[in-house]
Design a protein around this motif. Structure first.
Motif, PDB file in Angstrom:
ATOM      1  N   GLN A  86      42.350  63.063  50.076  1.00  0.00           N
ATOM      2  CA  GLN A  86      43.296  62.520  51.050  1.00  0.00           C
ATOM      3  C   GLN A  86      43.112  63.194  52.405  1.00  0.00           C
ATOM      4  OE1 GLN A  86      47.443  62.770  49.904  1.00  0.00           O
ATOM      5  NE2 GLN A  86      48.118  62.663  52.036  1.00  0.00           N
ATOM      6  N   LEU A  87      43.342  62.452  53.484  1.00  0.00           N
ATOM      7  CA  LEU A  87      43.239  63.023  54.818  1.00  0.00           C
ATOM      8  C   LEU A  87      44.439  63.921  55.101  1.00  0.00           C
ATOM      9  CD1 LEU A  87      41.932  60.029  56.981  1.00  0.00           C
ATOM     10  CD2 LEU A  87      40.645  61.825  55.815  1.00  0.00           C
ATOM     11  N   ALA A  88      44.158  65.147  55.503  1.00  0.00           N
ATOM     12  CA  ALA A  88      45.206  66.093  55.872  1.00  0.00           C
ATOM     13  C   ALA A  88      45.429  66.111  57.375  1.00  0.00           C
ATOM     14  CB  ALA A  88      44.853  67.504  55.388  1.00  0.00           C
ATOM     15  N   VAL A  89      44.335  65.962  58.147  1.00  0.00           N
ATOM     16  CA  VAL A  89      44.401  66.068  59.606  1.00  0.00           C
ATOM     17  C   VAL A  89      43.523  64.992  60.235  1.00  0.00           C
ATOM     18  CG1 VAL A  89      43.991  67.548  61.622  1.00  0.00           C
ATOM     19  CG2 VAL A  89      44.731  68.583  59.461  1.00  0.00           C
ATOM     20  N   ILE A  90      44.079  64.329  61.248  1.00  0.00           N
ATOM     21  CA  ILE A  90      43.313  63.439  62.121  1.00  0.00           C
ATOM     22  C   ILE A  90      43.636  63.848  63.556  1.00  0.00           C
ATOM     23  CG2 ILE A  90      42.921  61.066  62.868  1.00  0.00           C
ATOM     24  CD1 ILE A  90      44.056  60.156  60.139  1.00  0.00           C
ATOM     25  N   VAL A  91      42.612  64.104  64.357  1.00  0.00           N
ATOM     26  CA  VAL A  91      42.815  64.497  65.755  1.00  0.00           C
ATOM     27  C   VAL A  91      42.351  63.351  66.648  1.00  0.00           C
ATOM     28  CG1 VAL A  91      42.310  66.194  67.552  1.00  0.00           C
ATOM     29  CG2 VAL A  91      42.462  66.926  65.160  1.00  0.00           C
ATOM     30  N   GLU A  92      43.240  62.901  67.518  1.00  0.00           N
ATOM     31  CA  GLU A  92      42.927  61.807  68.434  1.00  0.00           C
ATOM     32  C   GLU A  92      42.996  62.279  69.886  1.00  0.00           C
ATOM     33  OE1 GLU A  92      41.682  59.123  67.723  1.00  0.00           O
ATOM     34  OE2 GLU A  92      42.503  58.224  65.901  1.00  0.00           O
ATOM     35  N   ALA A 131      39.658  62.750  69.727  1.00  0.00           N
ATOM     36  CA  ALA A 131      38.392  63.390  69.368  1.00  0.00           C
ATOM     37  C   ALA A 131      37.789  62.797  68.106  1.00  0.00           C
ATOM     38  CB  ALA A 131      38.604  64.894  69.181  1.00  0.00           C
ATOM     39  N   GLY A 132      38.648  62.316  67.201  1.00  0.00           N
ATOM     40  CA  GLY A 132      38.147  61.736  65.968  1.00  0.00           C
ATOM     41  C   GLY A 132      37.874  62.741  64.872  1.00  0.00           C
ATOM     42  N   GLN A 133      38.305  64.003  65.028  1.00  0.00           N
ATOM     43  CA  GLN A 133      38.138  64.981  63.950  1.00  0.00           C
ATOM     44  C   GLN A 133      38.976  64.553  62.750  1.00  0.00           C
ATOM     45  OE1 GLN A 133      39.253  68.603  66.290  1.00  0.00           O
ATOM     46  NE2 GLN A 133      37.486  69.514  65.282  1.00  0.00           N
ATOM     47  N   VAL A 134      38.397  64.655  61.561  1.00  0.00           N
ATOM     48  CA  VAL A 134      39.086  64.286  60.331  1.00  0.00           C
ATOM     49  C   VAL A 134      38.846  65.383  59.306  1.00  0.00           C
ATOM     50  CG1 VAL A 134      39.186  62.628  58.440  1.00  0.00           C
ATOM     51  CG2 VAL A 134      38.893  61.810  60.771  1.00  0.00           C
ATOM     52  N   VAL A 135      39.909  65.824  58.639  1.00  0.00           N
ATOM     53  CA  VAL A 135      39.807  66.876  57.625  1.00  0.00           C
ATOM     54  C   VAL A 135      40.574  66.421  56.390  1.00  0.00           C
ATOM     55  CG1 VAL A 135      40.305  69.291  57.056  1.00  0.00           C
ATOM     56  CG2 VAL A 135      39.686  68.666  59.401  1.00  0.00           C
ATOM     57  N   THR A 136      39.931  66.480  55.220  1.00  0.00           N
ATOM     58  CA  THR A 136      40.605  66.154  53.968  1.00  0.00           C
ATOM     59  C   THR A 136      41.365  67.384  53.457  1.00  0.00           C
ATOM     60  OG1 THR A 136      38.778  66.843  52.557  1.00  0.00           O
ATOM     61  CG2 THR A 136      38.743  64.562  53.383  1.00  0.00           C
ATOM     62  N   TYR A 137      42.223  67.159  52.462  1.00  0.00           N
ATOM     63  CA  TYR A 137      42.933  68.286  51.856  1.00  0.00           C
ATOM     64  C   TYR A 137      41.964  69.233  51.150  1.00  0.00           C
ATOM     65  CZ  TYR A 137      47.807  67.305  52.840  1.00  0.00           C
ATOM     66  OH  TYR A 137      49.016  67.158  53.478  1.00  0.00           O
ATOM     67  N   GLY A 138      40.934  68.681  50.541  1.00  0.00           N
ATOM     68  CA  GLY A 138      39.947  69.549  49.902  1.00  0.00           C
ATOM     69  C   GLY A 138      39.272  70.454  50.914  1.00  0.00           C
ATOM     70  N   ILE A 196      45.926  83.190  68.123  1.00  0.00           N
ATOM     71  CA  ILE A 196      45.139  81.965  68.232  1.00  0.00           C
ATOM     72  C   ILE A 196      45.323  81.402  69.634  1.00  0.00           C
ATOM     73  CG2 ILE A 196      44.746  79.658  67.303  1.00  0.00           C
ATOM     74  CD1 ILE A 196      46.144  80.678  64.705  1.00  0.00           C
ATOM     75  N   LEU A 197      44.211  81.269  70.347  1.00  0.00           N
ATOM     76  CA  LEU A 197      44.219  80.672  71.683  1.00  0.00           C
ATOM     77  C   LEU A 197      43.351  79.425  71.604  1.00  0.00           C
ATOM     78  CD1 LEU A 197      44.968  80.925  74.741  1.00  0.00           C
ATOM     79  CD2 LEU A 197      42.795  82.123  75.021  1.00  0.00           C
ATOM     80  N   ALA A 198      43.977  78.296  71.327  1.00  0.00           N
ATOM     81  CA  ALA A 198      43.187  77.083  71.081  1.00  0.00           C
ATOM     82  C   ALA A 198      43.964  75.849  71.501  1.00  0.00           C
ATOM     83  CB  ALA A 198      42.816  76.984  69.602  1.00  0.00           C
ATOM     84  N   ASP A 199      43.206  74.819  71.860  1.00  0.00           N
ATOM     85  CA  ASP A 199      43.800  73.528  72.141  1.00  0.00           C
ATOM     86  C   ASP A 199      44.094  72.834  70.813  1.00  0.00           C
ATOM     87  OD1 ASP A 199      41.101  73.606  71.639  1.00  0.00           O
ATOM     88  OD2 ASP A 199      40.507  72.313  73.293  1.00  0.00           O
ATOM     89  N   ASN A 200      44.703  71.642  70.872  1.00  0.00           N
ATOM     90  CA  ASN A 200      44.978  70.885  69.652  1.00  0.00           C
ATOM     91  C   ASN A 200      43.669  70.402  69.049  1.00  0.00           C
ATOM     92  OD1 ASN A 200      47.690  71.263  70.028  1.00  0.00           O
ATOM     93  ND2 ASN A 200      48.223  69.087  70.099  1.00  0.00           N
ATOM     94  N   ARG A 201      43.308  70.988  67.932  1.00  0.00           N
ATOM     95  CA  ARG A 201      42.063  70.662  67.248  1.00  0.00           C
ATOM     96  C   ARG A 201      42.225  70.977  65.773  1.00  0.00           C
ATOM     97  NH1 ARG A 201      37.640  73.563  70.286  1.00  0.00           N
ATOM     98  NH2 ARG A 201      36.389  72.939  68.504  1.00  0.00           N
ATOM     99  N   ALA A 202      41.347  70.439  64.951  1.00  0.00           N
ATOM    100  CA  ALA A 202      41.496  70.566  63.505  1.00  0.00           C
ATOM    101  C   ALA A 202      41.454  72.010  63.040  1.00  0.00           C
ATOM    102  CB  ALA A 202      40.412  69.745  62.802  1.00  0.00           C
ATOM    103  N   GLU A 203      40.645  72.836  63.696  1.00  0.00           N
ATOM    104  CA  GLU A 203      40.507  74.229  63.259  1.00  0.00           C
ATOM    105  C   GLU A 203      41.818  75.007  63.346  1.00  0.00           C
ATOM    106  OE1 GLU A 203      36.439  72.879  64.648  1.00  0.00           O
ATOM    107  OE2 GLU A 203      38.503  72.717  65.369  1.00  0.00           O
ATOM    108  N   TYR A 204      42.741  74.549  64.199  1.00  0.00           N
ATOM    109  CA  TYR A 204      44.029  75.237  64.315  1.00  0.00           C
ATOM    110  C   TYR A 204      44.693  75.344  62.948  1.00  0.00           C
ATOM    111  CZ  TYR A 204      47.588  76.952  67.587  1.00  0.00           C
ATOM    112  OH  TYR A 204      48.438  77.758  68.312  1.00  0.00           O
ATOM    113  N   PHE A 205      44.594  74.276  62.162  1.00  0.00           N
ATOM    114  CA  PHE A 205      45.295  74.249  60.882  1.00  0.00           C
ATOM    115  C   PHE A 205      44.641  75.160  59.845  1.00  0.00           C
ATOM    116  CE2 PHE A 205      46.693  70.253  62.823  1.00  0.00           C
ATOM    117  CZ  PHE A 205      48.061  70.418  62.713  1.00  0.00           C
TER     118      PHE A 205
END
Length: 509
Positions: free
Chosen positions: A13-19, A21-28, A54-63
């Motif tokens: 299942q998708l855990a994160v979608i970043v718009e 940018a189109g980054q997509v991260v599944t729960y796995g 953490i000094l970061a913009d909104n991106r999948a790695e934040y999570f």
């Protein structure tokens, strides 16, 4: 996924979608990468109770970073990316962060705030292309196992809220030391129990993840098995497009976002199918009555407003149906018991305005400031963040001022003292007072009343010069948008500025 913070979520299942940018991260993938981050933190010497920044913009790695810290029992502090070098460096020093992870898009700020080699003694990692003096976060993460660390325990965020001294204060809650799954997860419980959030539902977060509510609620979504859609930055049309494209069921906003969406052309607003949206949460700033009515007319009675604070001293909530009966209210208590006192601490009856307190509130402290921590409690054991308001005869809370002297512009808390201290350093300034005046889009705009050494110098050229002077020393959202030149500021004989009087004078001028 038993044994994880994500419950029974399907690894595919998708855990994160970043718009966009189109980054997509599944729960796995989130499970594996957050485990790797936890191992990385341990390998760098961070033990339970240590702090990572953490000094970061909104991106999948934040999570993956916050979940890695959460499962390693760490405090993690998200640094506001719009702060100046000095402001960000202060938070880094004050938090005691032993390791920093920054994104390459913010490399100039990251380099500046870590100019002191004594800061971040356990490492400096960069997401993306690592600059000189930084290690590649992705490379270091890839060297670690995907399995959990053996000593997992619940961590917590360490968030900063500005104080009346002008310097932000870290709000630190005690760690439980208990295993994953024991976190109180208040936003997640609200989502599940009050807003019918179910596994597979989709949550839109259009705000920066370094703020309290966006981070806490998106993590609550993950504990609830939903998908988080994050906007890299807020854009009114893009937010509507994200709802339509991803069939968003739940979302969270600040009133400024409502204003900007309402200002879109009617044909653009009609272009997007918003029928999937079942609940829209809003908080962070008072919502003008007319704006909320317009949103209910547009989206329907799906709004859930809550009032709380980063300190977590209490909370109230109100549905659209209740709000239509009690326009302007922030609701009835769901956490703690509110009561109102006068300046002497006497409890006030219904309808009378005073300081808002909550009994039976959670424990917290202001990091490094025991005096401020003690001042937030009263003899009854209640806690307050200094907001003023009243309770009506039905127990609904109404706020009359978010905090004494506090300015809330675009959902961001701004304290005037820091701005006043900067402007006072300009050679033309004899005295200064900063207040927030009503603004139809931002809620409030930062307005500086400047008493000059030479009143004859007043004019648009000097106003522009003062704004430029402030911009060189303050984060952009703190810079005054409006400069006024009164002959004299209203002060008491003891030198205290009568801010409410000043604000009224400026509104009438």
């Amino acid at each position: 996924m038993p044994g994880t913070p994500f419950g029974s979520a399907d690894p595919a299942q998708l855990a994160v979608i970043v718009e966009p940018a189109g980054q997509v991260v599944t729960y796995g993938e989130l499970e594996a990468r957050s485990n790797q981050a936890a191992h990385l933190f341990r390998d760098r010497g961070l033990t339970a109770g240590s702090c990572v920044a953490i000094l970061a913009d909104n991106r999948a790695e934040y999570f993956e970073l916050v979940w890695g810290a959460q499962r390693a029992g760490l405090y993690y502090v998200g640094i506001n990316t719009h702060l100046t070098d000095d402001e960000a460096a202060y938070i880094l020093r004050d938090s005691g962060a032993q390791l920093v992870v920054a994104s390459d898009a913010l490399a100039p700020l990251a380099d500046a705030l870590l100019a002191d080699p004594a800061l971040a003694p356990h490492g400096r990692l960069m997401i993306g292309t690592a600059h000189d003096g930084w290690e590649s976060y992705e490379q270091q993460r890839s060297l670690r196992p995907h399995t959990p660390i053996p000593d997992e325990s619940e961590g917590d965020f360490l968030l900063y809220s500005s104080g009346t001294t002008g310097r932000p204060k870290g709000i630190r809650r005690p760690l439980s030391g208990l295993p994953l799954g024991s976190h109180p997860d208040v936003p997640g419980r609200w989502l599940r129990e009050l807003l019918e959030f179910a596994p597979g539902d989709v949550y839109l977060s259009p705000a920066p993840l370094y703020h309290a509510a966006p981070l806490a609620w998106t993590m609550g979504v993950h504990r609830s098995g939903g998908t988080v859609v994050v906007l890299e930055r807020f854009d009114a049309e893009r937010a509507l497009a994200a709802i339509a494209t991803h069939h968003v069921t739940h979302s969270q906003w600040v009133p400024t976002m409502f204003v900007r969406m309402l200002k879109l052309p009617a044909e653009m607003r009609a272009r997007y199918d918003l029928s999937s949206l079942r609940h829209a949460v809003h908080a962070a700033a008072p919502c003008p009555v007319d704006v909320k009515r317009a949103m209910i007319d547009w989206w329907g009675p799906i709004f859930f407003e809550f009032y709380s604070s980063t300190e977590g001293v209490g909370a109230t909530t109100i549905t659209s149906q209740e709000w239509l009966r009690k326009p302007g209210s922030v609701g009835k208590p769901i956490l703690g018991r509110p009561y109102i006192t006068d300046d002497e601490g006497n409890e006030l009856p219904d309808g009378e305005v005073g300081t808002v307190w909550f009994a039976d509130s959670g424990e917290f402290s202001y990091h490094g400031d025991p005096g401020k921590t003690a001042a937030a409690r009263d003899a009854r054991g209640g806690a307050s963040v200094g907001d003023t308001g009243f309770l009506d005869e039905d127990g609904y809370l109404f706020l009359t001022d978010r905090r004494t002297h506090l300015i809330i512009s675009g959902g961001v808390n701004i304290y005037p003292r820091e701005i006043e201290d900067v402007l006072l350093m300009h050679p033309s300034v004899a005295d200064v007072g900063v207040v927030g005046l009503p603004d139809p889009e931002m809620g409030e705009r930062v307005t500086a009343a400047v008493q000059l050494q030479d009143p004859e110098a007043a004019g648009p050229d000097l106003a522009a010069e003062l704004i430029s002077f402030a911009r060189a020393k303050l984060a952009g959202f703190k810079v005054p948008r409006d400069i006024r030149f009164p002959e004299e500021l209203p002060r008491t004989p003891t030198g205290k500025l009568r801010k409410h009087e000043l604000k009224q004078q400026l509104m009438n001028s």
